[in-house]
Design an enzyme around this catalytic site. Structure first.
Site, PDB file in Angstrom:
ATOM      1  CD  GLU A  81      -2.831  -1.242   2.370  1.00  0.00           C
ATOM      2  OE1 GLU A  81      -4.026  -1.567   2.247  1.00  0.00           O
ATOM      3  OE2 GLU A  81      -2.305  -1.023   3.486  1.00  0.00           O
ATOM      4  CD  GLU A  97      -2.778  -6.427   4.346  1.00  0.00           C
ATOM      5  OE1 GLU A  97      -2.206  -5.330   4.290  1.00  0.00           O
ATOM      6  OE2 GLU A  97      -2.735  -7.257   3.406  1.00  0.00           O
TER       7      GLU A  97
END
Length: 260
Positions: free
Chosen positions: A111, A131
């Site tokens: 990210e 995640e």
């Protein structure tokens, strides 16, 4: 403890290196420090381009420091002025950022890389959004990836957390170019120098237009541009650089950009 953020300034270019052994993971304190570095970069009129990378040859950044979380860092804590990693929520960052992904790039590290404008990767770099395996969500990637690559590919990466290599990342357009590891930083600096030689007011206008268009339809954004309702566009159209570009073209010479 040594400073986890190493910076190198060369003319109009700022290199920002995440150096937090063993894996360059980001905890709350590091994220806040990164935000301060990038806010200073944004506000310094002498700086035009930033390069972000990780220290070492194995890790770019694995994202959130789970060890720090286990010791009390809250996942919804204070990440600082720019949000996680100092970039993805930093307002009015109208200068180009080049990411040089030098190794493992996953979770919040991916990210962070996606917050850059141009991404170069070493040929041994690997990527993932794992995640899901730790019971949380890759929130920024869930917003960004489906807008940037084919929906079904983005959803596969988000829903499975699988790993993929640099060539696959390039194929889907997640990275721009893949280079041999020993050439990565030279290529990143070449790209940064190319950008630093360009018109900073035009870059600023491009970045603001792109941000505006994310939340608007074509005609509304074009209306704001033509009516000079975007601050960077208004500054560009009233600038010396706008006239310099036209003069340089007419005189068949390279323009000299002053950023004003």
């Amino acid at each position: 403890m040594t400073d986890p953020i190493k910076t190198r300034r060369d003319g109009a270019i700022l290199e920002v290196k995440l150096d937090r052994p063993k894996a360059n993971a980001i905890d709350l304190a590091t994220s806040r420090a990164m935000g301060e570095v990038f806010a200073d970069f944004r506000d310094d009129p002498e700086l035009r381009v930033a390069i972000i990378t990780g220290a070492g040859e194995k890790f770019f950044c694995p994202g959130w420091d789970l060890k720090g979380a286990a010791e009390g860092d809250a996942v919804d804590g204070d990440y600082g002025v720019g949000g996680f990693g100092g970039l993805q929520e930093l307002r009015d960052l109208n200068k180009p950022v080049v990411a040089a992904v030098n190794g493992i790039c996953c979770g919040g590290g991916l990210e962070w890389a996606l917050s850059a404008d141009i991404i170069l990767a070493a040929n041994h770099a690997t990527f993932a959004l794992p995640e899901i395996r730790s019971g949380t969500v890759a929130d920024a990637a869930s917003v960004k990836l489906p807008k940037r690559i084919p929906y079904h590919i983005a959803m596969e990466l988000l829903l499975t957390g699988r790993w993929f290599d640099a060539e696959e990342a390039r194929r889907w357009g997640i990275v721009n170019h893949v280079h041999p590891a020993d050439q990565l930083m030279d290529k990143a600096w070449d790209m940064a120098r190319l950008l630093a030689s360009g018109p900073p007011l035009v870059y600023a206008a491009i970045k603001e237009i792109v941000r505006d268009a994310e939340d608007s339809n074509f005609h509304d954004t074009m209306n704001r541009i033509t009516k000079r309702q975007l601050a960077t566009v208004d500054s560009l159209y009233a600038s010396e650089d706008q006239h310099e570009g036209a003069r340089a073209f007419a005189e068949k010479r390279d323009p000299v950009w002053k950023g004003r």
